[in-house]
Design an enzyme around this catalytic site. Structure first.
Site, PDB file in Angstrom:
ATOM      1  CG  HIS A 204      -5.598   1.495   5.390  1.00 45.03           C
ATOM      2  ND1 HIS A 204      -5.109   2.453   6.248  1.00 45.03           N
ATOM      3  CD2 HIS A 204      -4.561   0.656   5.114  1.00 45.03           C
ATOM      4  CE1 HIS A 204      -3.815   2.218   6.464  1.00 45.03           C
ATOM      5  NE2 HIS A 204      -3.472   1.131   5.792  1.00 45.03           N
TER       6      HIS A 204
ATOM      7  CD  GLU B 152      -2.742   5.327   6.872  1.00 43.48           C
ATOM      8  OE1 GLU B 152      -1.649   5.078   7.412  1.00 43.48           O
ATOM      9  OE2 GLU B 152      -2.912   5.301   5.640  1.00 43.48           O
TER      10      GLU B 152
ATOM     11  CD  GLU C 213      -4.984  -1.597   8.290  1.00 47.84           C
ATOM     12  OE1 GLU C 213      -4.154  -0.965   7.655  1.00 47.84           O
ATOM     13  OE2 GLU C 213      -6.135  -1.185   8.519  1.00 47.84           O
TER      14      GLU C 213
ATOM     15  N   GLY D 191       3.117   2.434  11.236  1.00 50.38           N
ATOM     16  CA  GLY D 191       3.938   3.631  11.140  1.00 50.38           C
ATOM     17  C   GLY D 191       4.569   4.062  12.442  1.00 50.38           C
TER      18      GLY D 191
ATOM     19  N   GLY E 179       3.215  -1.272   4.264  1.00 55.23           N
ATOM     20  CA  GLY E 179       3.206   0.164   4.067  1.00 55.23           C
ATOM     21  C   GLY E 179       4.560   0.686   3.634  1.00 55.23           C
ATOM     22  N   GLY E 180       5.299   1.278   4.565  1.00 50.88           N
ATOM     23  CA  GLY E 180       6.563   1.943   4.243  1.00 50.88           C
ATOM     24  C   GLY E 180       7.564   1.078   3.508  1.00 50.88           C
TER      25      GLY E 180
ATOM     26  CB  SER F 220       5.710  -1.795  11.780  1.00 47.80           C
ATOM     27  OG  SER F 220       5.172  -0.516  12.011  1.00 47.80           O
TER      28      SER F 220
ATOM     29  CG  ASN G 247      -1.797   1.210   1.303  1.00 51.41           C
ATOM     30  OD1 ASN G 247      -1.973   1.939   0.327  1.00 51.41           O
ATOM     31  ND2 ASN G 247      -2.377   1.450   2.473  1.00 51.41           N
ATOM     32  CD1 TRP G 248       3.280   1.021  -2.885  1.00 53.24           C
ATOM     33  CD2 TRP G 248       3.490   2.273  -4.723  1.00 53.24           C
ATOM     34  NE1 TRP G 248       3.996   0.292  -3.790  1.00 53.24           N
ATOM     35  CE2 TRP G 248       4.148   1.039  -4.938  1.00 53.24           C
ATOM     36  CE3 TRP G 248       3.482   3.211  -5.747  1.00 53.24           C
ATOM     37  CZ2 TRP G 248       4.798   0.730  -6.133  1.00 53.24           C
ATOM     38  CZ3 TRP G 248       4.124   2.912  -6.935  1.00 53.24           C
ATOM     39  CH2 TRP G 248       4.776   1.680  -7.121  1.00 53.24           C
ATOM     40  CE  LYS G 249      -0.081   3.152   4.784  1.00 51.41           C
ATOM     41  NZ  LYS G 249       0.160   3.263   6.233  1.00 51.41           N
TER      42      LYS G 249
END
Length: 249
Positions: free
Chosen positions: A93, A95, A165, A171, A232-233, A211, A9-11
């Site tokens: 998600h 967010e 999640e 994050g 994610g990151g 993470s 997921n590049w957000k």
């Protein structure tokens, strides 16, 4: 046998040039038994799809609206996604829940609309830190599922991937321990089994999102009820994403 999946997921990251550069790096990755997905910005979904058309990486959407068309400025519909070859979308998600106030009622509408449109979904859910500390995490997760995907007819489940999640581990650098991940994934699978039986519960893939990085991916993915990750990151760094994919092979 359920699928092993690693989804990135590049957000809200990467402009057009950065998107193209990262995809060109990802095209050099050797992919075997794992289904690999990436979710770039909606602006670049068509570009990504075209670049990966003959490659084993599926391009998916980060979000979709619950209506097919209308005066919903800035939103994207299932028909729009399908018109450029996108057949899978994330829904729910953390967010989207936190920053855009998407509650279970809205998410259920999105889920029903996406599946009725012939799309597959990656449905996200998970508890906040306060829920974990107060030992209410099973209750919170069960409610999130019962208010949404567990309301669906059994035939819908061939189009559903679940993604747990733990919000406190997104994050933050914190990660649920492998035993905590397995505990929740097993609980979720049992929730599905209680509603639909073992056949469906044993077929649904349940991803872990919180993470995940190369240093912990293998240990997390080794659990019997963890079928991969929503990354994610680390998905923004081709070498890290590659190592995570290999950890799930």
């Amino acid at each position: 046998m359920r699928k092993k999946i690693v989804a990135g997921n590049w957000k809200m990251n990467n402009d057009l040039n950065q998107t193209i550069l990262l995809i060109e790096k990802l095209k050099k990755i050797e992919i075997n038994e794992v289904s690999v997905m990436i979710a770039p910005s909606s602006l670049f979904l068509k570009t990504a799809k075209d670049l990966l058309d003959d490659f084993q990486i599926e391009v998916v959407s980060q979000n979709v609206h619950q209506e097919n068309k209308g005066a919903y400025t800035g939103e994207v519909s299932c028909d729009m996604l399908k018109s450029i070859g996108i057949s899978t979308t994330l829904i729910g998600h953390s967010e989207r829940r936190a920053y855009f106030n998407e509650d279970d009622e809205v998410l259920l509408e999105k889920v029903k609309y996406a599946i009725s449109s012939g799309m597959k979904i990656i449905f996200c859910f998970g508890e906040q830190l306060i829920d974990r500390k107060s030992n209410k995490y099973f209750e919170i997760v069960k409610n999130q599922l019962e208010n949404t995907v567990l309301k669906l007819d059994s035939e819908c489940w061939s189009n559903i991937i679940l993604a747990y999640e733990p919000v406190w581990a997104i994050g933050t650098g914190e990660t649920a321990s492998p035993s905590q991940a397995q505990e929740m994934h097993e609980f979720v699978r049992n929730c599905v089994s209680n509603c639909y039986g073992d056949l469906i519960s044993e077929e649904v893939s349940i991803l872990y999102g919180g993470s995940v990085k190369p240093s912990n991916a293998y240990e997390i993915f080794s659990n019997k009820d963890v079928d991969g990750g929503l990354i994610g990151g680390a998905a923004l760094v081709s070498s890290d994403f590659n190592e995570i994919i290999k950890a799930n092979s």
